[in-house]
Design an enzyme around this catalytic site. Structure first.
Site, PDB file in Angstrom:
ATOM      1  N   SER A 138       0.825  -1.252   0.005  1.00  0.00           N
ATOM      2  CA  SER A 138       0.009  -0.215   0.085  1.00  0.00           C
ATOM      3  C   SER A 138       0.841   1.342  -0.076  1.00  0.00           C
ATOM      4  O   SER A 138       1.991   1.175   0.434  1.00  0.00           O
ATOM      5  CB  SER A 138      -0.710   0.039   1.233  1.00  0.00           C
ATOM      6  OG  SER A 138      -1.600   1.236   1.650  1.00  0.00           O
ATOM      7  N   TYR A 151      -2.759  -0.307  11.012  1.00  0.00           N
ATOM      8  CA  TYR A 151      -2.623  -0.926   9.856  1.00  0.00           C
ATOM      9  C   TYR A 151      -1.475  -0.214   9.146  1.00  0.00           C
ATOM     10  O   TYR A 151      -0.531  -0.994   8.557  1.00  0.00           O
ATOM     11  CB  TYR A 151      -3.745  -0.595   8.795  1.00  0.00           C
ATOM     12  CG  TYR A 151      -3.879  -1.032   7.485  1.00  0.00           C
ATOM     13  CD1 TYR A 151      -4.201  -2.295   7.060  1.00  0.00           C
ATOM     14  CD2 TYR A 151      -3.466   0.054   6.637  1.00  0.00           C
ATOM     15  CE1 TYR A 151      -4.333  -2.732   5.716  1.00  0.00           C
ATOM     16  CE2 TYR A 151      -3.500  -0.278   5.074  1.00  0.00           C
ATOM     17  CZ  TYR A 151      -3.906  -1.755   4.896  1.00  0.00           C
ATOM     18  OH  TYR A 151      -3.751  -2.180   3.393  1.00  0.00           O
TER      19      TYR A 151
END
Length: 332
Positions: A138, A151
């Site tokens: 990501s 996260y």
């Protein structure tokens, strides 16, 4: 020869789209996830796409279970050629509103799940001296944002872990490759079942892309794994560039915009499911599929991704144009 692929987090979102994509090219696909409803539906999609499906219910935070799943794959399908790590969990809340048990659980699934999957794959690939591991990353592997501290920390950890393993493979001159695909905001169902303490519904930060685009990027990375990583979406490239050049400025921008951009105008339902401890698509639950609720604004194409995958061609064209311009100038 049929390729044997393993996808974790295959019951929904990017993992589900990747499994379909690999099946369409004829792979036998082992699908690893906790949710039985989603797993069975994903397996049926793999079969309809032309692939062989092997659904295996497993919690990737359990190292022994992941290793046992890899054993099952090799016994029932054959030697693993490709392992895609995608399973994750998250909590949407300010850091001090996240319980330490919740933070630990997110880290175990989202970071250690990748470690366990990578170990299961490499311990089988290295003796054969062939195979590929693709890590679904990501933009948040480089740039932390508010409300997603657990996260973001896990994605940063995956980035460092993957770099270390990649260098070890290079040192040993292995014909085994580990690459990472850094994703933008994607229209997945996670926003329906993520554990959230936000007052409004969670959403991906625009611009939003479809999981099918992400799946195409993963397939390309799997077929071209010598590249250390791929960036998907112009927003990913811009975020990583801005963070490299002006991280402090980006801090202040995210402090102003990062809360509102991750929430829709609608209040969060009090009965929204949360899959941190148990799957929202467990027995008797709902199959969430690959796509989320933001399809009307999600993109299925990315010029940046095409350019990233064809940078050699673009460099050659640019070089040719420069050479042509130089030759024309000399003839004047």
């Amino acid at each position: 020869m049929t390729r044997i692929s393993v996808v974790t987090g295959a019951s929904a979102g990017i993992g589900r789209a990747v499994a379909r994509r690999l099946a369409a090219r004829g792979d036998a696909v082992a699908l690893l996830a906790r949710g039985e409803e989603g797993l069975e539906a994903a397996a049926e999609e793999v079969r309809r796409a032309g692939g062989t499906a092997l659904p295996i219910p497993v919690d990737v935070a359990d190292h022994a279970a992941v290793d046992a799943a890899a054993d099952q794959v090799e016994k029932e399908l054959g030697p693993i050629d490709l392992w895609v790590n995608d399973a994750f969990s998250s909590v949407f809340a300010p850091f001090l509103e996240i319980g330490m048990d919740e933070f630990t659980r997110t880290t175990e699934v989202t970071y250690l799940g990748y470690v366990y999957g990578t170990r299961a794959a490499l311990s089988r690939m290295i003796p054969r001296d062939r195979g590929v591991v693709v890590q679904i990353g990501s933009a948040l592997a480089y740039r932390g944002i508010p409300l997603q501290s657990a996260y973001c920390g896990a994605k940063h950890a995956i980035q460092g872990f993957t770099e270390s393993v990649r260098v070890e493979l290079l040192h040993d001159k292995r014909n085994v490759h580990v690459t990472m695909v850094q994703m933008p905001a994607v229209n997945t169902p996670q926003f329906r079942w993520v554990l959230s303490r936000l007052p409004r519904n969670a959403q991906p930060v625009p611009p939003i892309y479809q999981p099918d685009l992400a799946a195409r990027a993963v397939e390309f990375a799997a077929d071209h794994p010598k590249r250390r990583e791929y960036w998907v979406g112009g927003s990913t490239a811009l975020t990583l560039a801005a963070n490299a050049v002006a991280p402090g400025l980006l801090d202040r921008y995210l402090a102003r915009s990062g809360y509102d951009s991750q929430q829709t105008p609608d209040p969060r339902p009090e009965d929204q499911p949360a899959n941190l401890w148990s799957p929202a698509d467990g027995p008797g639950g709902q199959d969430f599929g690959a796509h989320g609720d933001f399809g009307d604004e999600a993109k299925n194409r990315s010029l940046q991704m095409w350019a990233s995958q064809h940078h050699g061609l673009l460099a050659g064209v640019a070089g040719g144009l420069l050479a042509g311009a130089a030759w024309a100038a000399l003839r004047r």
